[in-house]
Structure formats: C-alpha cells, structure tokens
Design a protein around this motif. Structure first.
Motif, mmCIF file in Angstrom:
data_model
loop_
_atom_site.group_PDB
_atom_site.id
_atom_site.type_symbol
_atom_site.label_atom_id
_atom_site.label_comp_id
_atom_site.label_asym_id
_atom_site.label_seq_id
_atom_site.Cartn_x
_atom_site.Cartn_y
_atom_site.Cartn_z
ATOM 1 N N THR A 56 -9.004 0.499 -3.653
ATOM 2 C CA THR A 56 -9.102 -0.600 -4.608
ATOM 3 C C THR A 56 -10.562 -0.813 -4.989
ATOM 4 O OG1 THR A 56 -7.158 -1.690 -3.687
ATOM 5 C CG2 THR A 56 -8.650 -3.043 -5.011
ATOM 6 N N SER A 280 -9.976 -6.020 -10.463
ATOM 7 C CA SER A 280 -9.676 -5.005 -9.452
ATOM 8 C C SER A 280 -8.795 -3.921 -10.067
ATOM 9 C CB SER A 280 -8.969 -5.629 -8.246
ATOM 10 O OG SER A 280 -9.781 -6.596 -7.624
ATOM 11 N N ARG A 281 -8.966 -2.687 -9.583
ATOM 12 C CA ARG A 281 -8.132 -1.568 -10.019
ATOM 13 C C ARG A 281 -8.210 -0.463 -8.976
ATOM 14 N NH1 ARG A 281 -11.452 2.408 -11.979
ATOM 15 N NH2 ARG A 281 -13.577 1.773 -12.530
ATOM 16 N N GLN A 282 -7.354 0.549 -9.100
ATOM 17 C CA GLN A 282 -7.327 1.682 -8.180
ATOM 18 C C GLN A 282 -8.200 2.817 -8.726
ATOM 19 O OE1 GLN A 282 -5.829 -0.341 -5.737
ATOM 20 N NE2 GLN A 282 -5.236 1.685 -5.029
#
Length: 375
Positions: A56, A280-282
């Motif tokens: 993340t 937030s992101r992967q």
C-alpha cells in the motif's frame, strides 16, 4: 646456387609447418578446443536478490512547523511588592489555583482587618437605626444614610480582600512551570515576568501547505510528526484548523495540528517535520539499490533461469530505500539488489541469499524530490 638452396629449405620448412598444423587441427584440436571452450565459458557473478512486492503506497505531503503549548502565559504579579516566597521549581507541574509566589502582605492584611471592623460597626449602626425608626427616634433619611455607609463598608471589605489575594500569585490553569527570572526578596511590579506556564498535555503545530492541496486537507485528518531530538519516535496527531485564506505572496495556506503529549516529551518551540496522508493505492516496490540508471533510462536485472536479464523499467514514488516500479517488472519477480555493477545482460548468477521480500514498511510515500525527477 646458394640462394636457390636457401629458398628450397625455406619452402620445405614451410610445408612441414603447414602439415603439422593440419595434423594438429585434425587429431589434436578437439580435446584442446574442449578445454579452451571450458576456459572461455563465462563465470557466474555472485549477487544478492530481493522480491518485488505489492504494498500500500500513500501519497503524502510534507511540511515543517514549530510546537507551541495548548495554553501558554507569562506569570506576572497583579501588584507591586517584595517576593517573600517562591513555591515552585522550574519544570514542576502545577494544578489550576496552585500558589506560584507570594508578595509581602502586611499592609494589605491590616487593611483587611480594618475593613472588617468598619463593616461590623456599620452593620450595628444600621441595626440600631432600624430599631429607633420604629419608635420614631430617627428619621427615614438618617436610616438610609446608615445603610449607604454599610454598603460602602462592604465594598471596602471586598476591595481589601482582593488587594490581599493579589499578593498571592496562583496558576491560572494546570501546566508546567518554566524557568524563574527573579529571586526571593526581589521587588517586582505588574510588568515583571516571574516565570512561564505552559499546558503541555497537547502541543499545537502551525505550518503552511501549497494551495494545490487545499481541497485535500480536512479537519481531523491524520498527521505524523517527527523531530531530530527523537529520531526513533513518531508523534501521531490530527488537523484541528484550516485557514480560510490563501496567502497571495507565497500561494500557501496555514494549517494547525494537535499532537497528544501525555509524557510531556515535546516542549514549546521545537522544530518538527510533518507528513499528511492524502491518498492510498497499491503499487510494486523494490529496493532502490537495485536500480541501474544509464542516461535517461532506468533498468533492473531480473533473475530468470539462473541468468540476469536486464529489464527497462519506469519508476514512481521513493521513500525509505524503496522505489515504486510502475512498468517493466511485475510483483513476485526476483530482482538483483546487490552486485549489479558486475552484471551484463544474460550473465549467469549465483545467488548468495535466499530470495526474500523487500524490506517493505507499512507504507511508502512521495519523496519531496520525486515529482521534480519525474518531470
């Protein structure tokens, strides 16, 4: 005749040499060629590897600010006088109403006693006047004058009591006392700062952010702060106030955050760096040391079938020794993290460590210079 003989000898020797070479190539070369091939085979390169992982990633914005107390005042006396007692020490915690210092109060004590006596006298005079009024011995006007004198005596008592209480300096709220600037016996007035009082149960930090993130900041948003004085510690807090104006000169706006400080570790005036999470992101990350930069291009060496395959990649966020790979390598790939200086595309490798995950922390965020490097 001698010259012809020499030429014949040279031709014979050349023929013998050529014949010997042909015999060597036909009968002796295979074994020698095998040994030569074995000697010329490329040697394996010792490397260490890591595994590209999906984690993340948090988009963050950084800022700096200075701590200030939740409440902070300079302690000054309300009256002029000589200090007869200092009841606190620097760094001492006090509750609201605790005594900090006392001034000489002989005159004020005597004035209070006098006011009490006068009040008692005026009270009895009114009582006598009311009794005499019933027997028509005194007039109503005389009684009203006695009651007026009683009211004046009551006010004088209140004033004397206040003057006496002003000789005792008390804490207006709970907090930590700072350094004292006067000594016992010193003469002070209402302009003399005796000490400071700070409420450090929480500390506030005011900082500025660029106008480009104005719409992404909100009350209650999480904040993480750290200081050079506490390199192994992070302080968590939240945004408590956002300015309604953007400064036209700097194109920035003010934000105020609050950090809990139960152990009173943070003092007033400490410089701190803050991180605010915006999104937030992967993403896939690898150790930053695995990158090979050649001109405008960036590469990784991916281990496939015991060989190092050079792969061009596109990078994104960087933080804490990790770099995001936005294109070129998928999650789970084994990449060379150490020893890339000795590698060529297709070089056989010998892995010195078991393939392991990259040392990924809970989140990775934008480095301040990342956007500039990508533009």
């Amino acid at each position: 005749m001698g010259l012809i003989r020499q030429l014949v000898i040279v031709l014979v020797l050349a023929g013998l040499a050529w014949g010997g070479y042909e015999l060597y190539q036909r009968y002796g070369a295979p074994a020698e060629q095998g040994g030569s091939a074995q000697r010329s085979a490329p040697r394996s390169v010792n490397v260490q590897v890591a595994t590209a992982e999906t984690v993340t990633l948090q988009r963050q914005v950084e800022a700096v600010g200075t701590t200030r107390a939740k409440q902070s005042v300079d302690i000054v006396p309300s009256a002029e006088g000589r200090i007869t007692a200092l009841e606190v020490e620097p760094g001492q915690e006090v509750a609201a109403g605790d005594v900090i210092a006392r001034l000489d109060d002989d005159i004020e004590t005597a004035a209070l006693a006098e006011a009490k006596a006068t009040l008692e006298e005026k009270t009895k005079a009114v009582e006598r006047g009311e009794t005499l009024l019933r027997s028509s011995t005194v007039s109503q006007a005389s009684l009203e004058q006695l009651r007026s004198d009683l009211a004046i005596a009551q006010a004088a008592l209140a004033r004397a009591d206040r003057n006496l209480s002003d000789r005792t300096i008390r804490a207006p709220f709970a907090g930590v006392v700072g350094m004292t600037s006067v000594d016992l016996g010193a003469r002070v007035d209402s302009d003399t700062v005796l000490t400071t009082l700070d409420d450090l149960s929480d500390v506030e930090i005011e900082f500025r952010l660029p106008e480009t993130v104005y719409g992404q900041i909100r009350d209650g948003q999480a904040v993480e702060a750290d200081s050079a004085a506490f390199p192994q510690r992070s302080f968590a807090g939240k945004v408590t106030a956002i300015d309604t104006r953007v400064d036209q000169g700097s194109r920035s706006f003010r934000v105020r955050a609050q950090l809990p400080n139960p152990d009173r570790a943070l003092p007033v005036g400490m410089f701190m760096r803050l991180d605010l999470n915006l999104a937030s992101r992967q993403g896939v990350v690898v150790p930053e040391e695995a990158l090979l930069v050649q001109g405008p291009a960036t590469y990784l060496f991916v281990v496939e079938d015991g060989k190092a395959v050079r792969q061009r990649v596109e990078t994104g966020q960087r933080r804490d020794g990790l770099v995001e790979i936005t294109d070129g390598v998928a999650s789970g790939a084994t990449v060379v993290s150490r020893g890339i200086q000795s590698l060529r595309d297709g070089s056989p490798v010998e892995i010195l460590n078991a393939p392991s995950s990259a040392p990924v922390k809970p989140s990775a965020a934008d480095h301040p210079d990342d956007e500039r490097r990508r533009t």
